[in-house]
Design a protein around this motif. Sequence first.
Motif, PDB file in Angstrom:
ATOM      1  N   VAL A 281      81.577  73.537  28.387  1.00  0.00           N
ATOM      2  CA  VAL A 281      80.279  72.875  28.417  1.00  0.00           C
ATOM      3  C   VAL A 281      79.978  72.455  29.854  1.00  0.00           C
ATOM      4  N   GLN A 282      78.841  72.902  30.368  1.00  0.00           N
ATOM      5  CA  GLN A 282      78.397  72.554  31.719  1.00  0.00           C
ATOM      6  C   GLN A 282      77.187  71.631  31.651  1.00  0.00           C
ATOM      7  N   PHE A 283      77.268  70.514  32.373  1.00  0.00           N
ATOM      8  CA  PHE A 283      76.089  69.678  32.578  1.00  0.00           C
ATOM      9  C   PHE A 283      75.984  69.376  34.065  1.00  0.00           C
ATOM     10  N   SER A 284      74.799  68.990  34.521  1.00  0.00           N
ATOM     11  CA  SER A 284      74.585  68.938  35.960  1.00  0.00           C
ATOM     12  C   SER A 284      73.395  68.038  36.295  1.00  0.00           C
ATOM     13  N   ASP A 285      73.390  67.539  37.533  1.00  0.00           N
ATOM     14  CA  ASP A 285      72.198  66.914  38.137  1.00  0.00           C
ATOM     15  C   ASP A 285      71.566  65.844  37.246  1.00  0.00           C
ATOM     16  N   THR A 286      72.346  64.828  36.915  1.00  0.00           N
ATOM     17  CA  THR A 286      71.787  63.713  36.138  1.00  0.00           C
ATOM     18  C   THR A 286      70.858  62.848  36.988  1.00  0.00           C
ATOM     19  N   HIS A 287      71.172  62.710  38.269  1.00  0.00           N
ATOM     20  CA  HIS A 287      70.329  61.926  39.183  1.00  0.00           C
ATOM     21  C   HIS A 287      69.998  60.548  38.594  1.00  0.00           C
TER      22      HIS A 287
ATOM     23  N   SER B 285      68.934  56.997  38.020  1.00  0.00           N
ATOM     24  CA  SER B 285      67.957  56.225  38.782  1.00  0.00           C
ATOM     25  C   SER B 285      67.114  55.447  37.784  1.00  0.00           C
ATOM     26  N   GLU B 286      66.062  54.817  38.264  1.00  0.00           N
ATOM     27  CA  GLU B 286      65.151  54.133  37.341  1.00  0.00           C
ATOM     28  C   GLU B 286      64.467  55.123  36.411  1.00  0.00           C
ATOM     29  N   PHE B 287      64.383  56.386  36.824  1.00  0.00           N
ATOM     30  CA  PHE B 287      63.747  57.407  36.001  1.00  0.00           C
ATOM     31  C   PHE B 287      64.729  58.088  35.045  1.00  0.00           C
ATOM     32  N   TYR B 288      66.026  57.940  35.316  1.00  0.00           N
ATOM     33  CA  TYR B 288      67.057  58.486  34.421  1.00  0.00           C
ATOM     34  C   TYR B 288      68.106  57.392  34.236  1.00  0.00           C
ATOM     35  N   PRO B 289      67.856  56.478  33.294  1.00  0.00           N
ATOM     36  CA  PRO B 289      68.700  55.298  33.143  1.00  0.00           C
ATOM     37  C   PRO B 289      70.042  55.612  32.483  1.00  0.00           C
ATOM     38  N   LEU B 290      70.922  54.639  32.568  1.00  0.00           N
ATOM     39  CA  LEU B 290      72.257  54.778  31.994  1.00  0.00           C
ATOM     40  C   LEU B 290      72.190  54.998  30.483  1.00  0.00           C
ATOM     41  N   SER B 291      71.192  54.432  29.840  1.00  0.00           N
ATOM     42  CA  SER B 291      71.039  54.609  28.395  1.00  0.00           C
ATOM     43  C   SER B 291      70.833  56.075  28.029  1.00  0.00           C
ATOM     44  N   ARG B 292      70.141  56.819  28.888  1.00  0.00           N
ATOM     45  CA  ARG B 292      69.946  58.248  28.622  1.00  0.00           C
ATOM     46  C   ARG B 292      71.246  59.005  28.844  1.00  0.00           C
ATOM     47  N   LEU B 293      72.019  58.608  29.855  1.00  0.00           N
ATOM     48  CA  LEU B 293      73.321  59.237  30.069  1.00  0.00           C
ATOM     49  C   LEU B 293      74.221  59.023  28.857  1.00  0.00           C
ATOM     50  N   GLU B 294      74.174  57.838  28.266  1.00  0.00           N
ATOM     51  CA  GLU B 294      74.984  57.552  27.073  1.00  0.00           C
ATOM     52  C   GLU B 294      74.640  58.511  25.938  1.00  0.00           C
ATOM     53  N   LYS B 295      73.365  58.833  25.780  1.00  0.00           N
ATOM     54  CA  LYS B 295      72.950  59.775  24.744  1.00  0.00           C
ATOM     55  C   LYS B 295      73.455  61.184  25.053  1.00  0.00           C
ATOM     56  N   ILE B 296      73.422  61.550  26.330  1.00  0.00           N
ATOM     57  CA  ILE B 296      73.913  62.872  26.739  1.00  0.00           C
ATOM     58  C   ILE B 296      75.417  62.979  26.493  1.00  0.00           C
TER      59      ILE B 296
ATOM     60  N   ASP C 164      75.591  66.005  41.713  1.00  0.00           N
ATOM     61  CA  ASP C 164      74.404  65.141  41.772  1.00  0.00           C
ATOM     62  C   ASP C 164      74.365  64.172  40.589  1.00  0.00           C
ATOM     63  N   LEU C 165      75.287  63.236  40.612  1.00  0.00           N
ATOM     64  CA  LEU C 165      75.402  62.240  39.551  1.00  0.00           C
ATOM     65  C   LEU C 165      74.354  61.140  39.682  1.00  0.00           C
ATOM     66  N   ILE C 166      74.255  60.543  40.882  1.00  0.00           N
ATOM     67  CA  ILE C 166      73.324  59.443  41.151  1.00  0.00           C
ATOM     68  C   ILE C 166      72.344  59.892  42.217  1.00  0.00           C
ATOM     69  N   ASP C 167      71.077  59.583  42.029  1.00  0.00           N
ATOM     70  CA  ASP C 167      70.062  60.058  42.969  1.00  0.00           C
ATOM     71  C   ASP C 167      70.254  59.445  44.360  1.00  0.00           C
ATOM     72  N   LYS C 168      70.430  58.124  44.419  1.00  0.00           N
ATOM     73  CA  LYS C 168      70.657  57.426  45.694  1.00  0.00           C
ATOM     74  C   LYS C 168      71.845  56.474  45.503  1.00  0.00           C
ATOM     75  N   PRO C 169      73.053  56.969  45.723  1.00  0.00           N
ATOM     76  CA  PRO C 169      74.260  56.207  45.365  1.00  0.00           C
ATOM     77  C   PRO C 169      74.333  54.803  45.951  1.00  0.00           C
ATOM     78  N   ASN C 170      73.964  54.640  47.218  1.00  0.00           N
ATOM     79  CA  ASN C 170      74.111  53.323  47.840  1.00  0.00           C
ATOM     80  C   ASN C 170      73.033  52.335  47.426  1.00  0.00           C
TER      81      ASN C 170
ATOM     82  N   GLY D  73      69.879  71.477  34.973  1.00  0.00           N
ATOM     83  CA  GLY D  73      70.168  70.063  35.178  1.00  0.00           C
ATOM     84  C   GLY D  73      69.482  69.176  34.156  1.00  0.00           C
ATOM     85  N   LEU D  74      69.751  67.873  34.276  1.00  0.00           N
ATOM     86  CA  LEU D  74      69.259  66.904  33.299  1.00  0.00           C
ATOM     87  C   LEU D  74      68.237  65.929  33.862  1.00  0.00           C
ATOM     88  N   GLY D  75      68.410  65.533  35.106  1.00  0.00           N
ATOM     89  CA  GLY D  75      67.550  64.507  35.681  1.00  0.00           C
ATOM     90  C   GLY D  75      66.472  65.058  36.588  1.00  0.00           C
ATOM     91  N   MET D  76      65.953  64.170  37.417  1.00  0.00           N
ATOM     92  CA  MET D  76      64.845  64.515  38.308  1.00  0.00           C
ATOM     93  C   MET D  76      65.064  63.866  39.669  1.00  0.00           C
TER      94      MET D  76
END
Length: 288
Positions: free
Chosen positions: A62-68, A70-81, A98-104, A262-265
């Motif tokens: 199973v491959q998943f990618s590019d969650t990014h 952020s405020e547009f892809y919240p942790l709650s959506r990652l939990e569903k994925i 590309d896990l987090i859009d802006k890590p810092n 990918g999954l995010g934006m």
Amino acid sequence: MTKTYSRRSFLKGILSLSFAGLLTAAGGYSYARFIEPSLLDITPITFTHPKIPAGFNGLKIVQFSDTHLSEFYPLSRLEKIVAKINDLGPDLLIFTGDLIDKPNQYRAYKQVAPVLRTLSASVGKFAIYGNHDHGGYGTDIYKDIMEASGFNLLKNEVKRITLRDGSMIQIAGIDDLMLGLPNYEKTLGKLNEGLFSILLAHEPDAAIQSKHYPVDLQLSGHSHGGQIQLPFYGPLITPPFASVYTEGMYDVNQMKVYVNRGLGMTRLPFRFFCKPEITVFTLQKGKN
């Protein structure tokens, strides 16, 4: 070089603003902003190759990618994925960067590992760096998260996966092309030509170089499939190193390249005719 890049950025900005205006005028803004980004395609692929050992016949990747995140892809959506991926029952789990859009700037980064840690894969979990994982001083943040989540983070490395019956394949991962230090020869030069080999490369255009090595399947992300596509035209914009291979499966010399959407934006919080994707590969020994 700076002048060319500035012009490109300007043109991208004009196209993006024009598209946003078009969506608003056509009444499609809500769909592209709120509906399509929450949809999900599960893409099943039976991958057949003569070098796949009998012990790996039927193994599910199973491959998943590019969650990014952020405020547009919240942790709650990652939990569903994560729940969806576990429902798919992967033997081998792959994250292509590309896990987090802006890590810092992402305040909830300490909450990510406990979510990813619940992902289950009987054979192993592997990941590589994407450009956003290095960007924003994120290199160490990403490394800490993925290692705490039980992922093997490959950075110009090759690992062999051996099953109880002794059958074996090899998996390689190169560093990000844009902000990392990828080394094709150091990494892919170590591949055993007799073993079935999978390469993880965030940017799909890595295939321009990797095709010269004994790679059987390259898995990539990065492009988001363009993120915004128009009927009969395709992606409006693709990022650097995703201009040759943008979405889906390609034959490149002796190897196959698969580009996950990918999954995010990123840049703009829209998806249009380009739904988020998880890919499920089932290995099968036989003629490719």
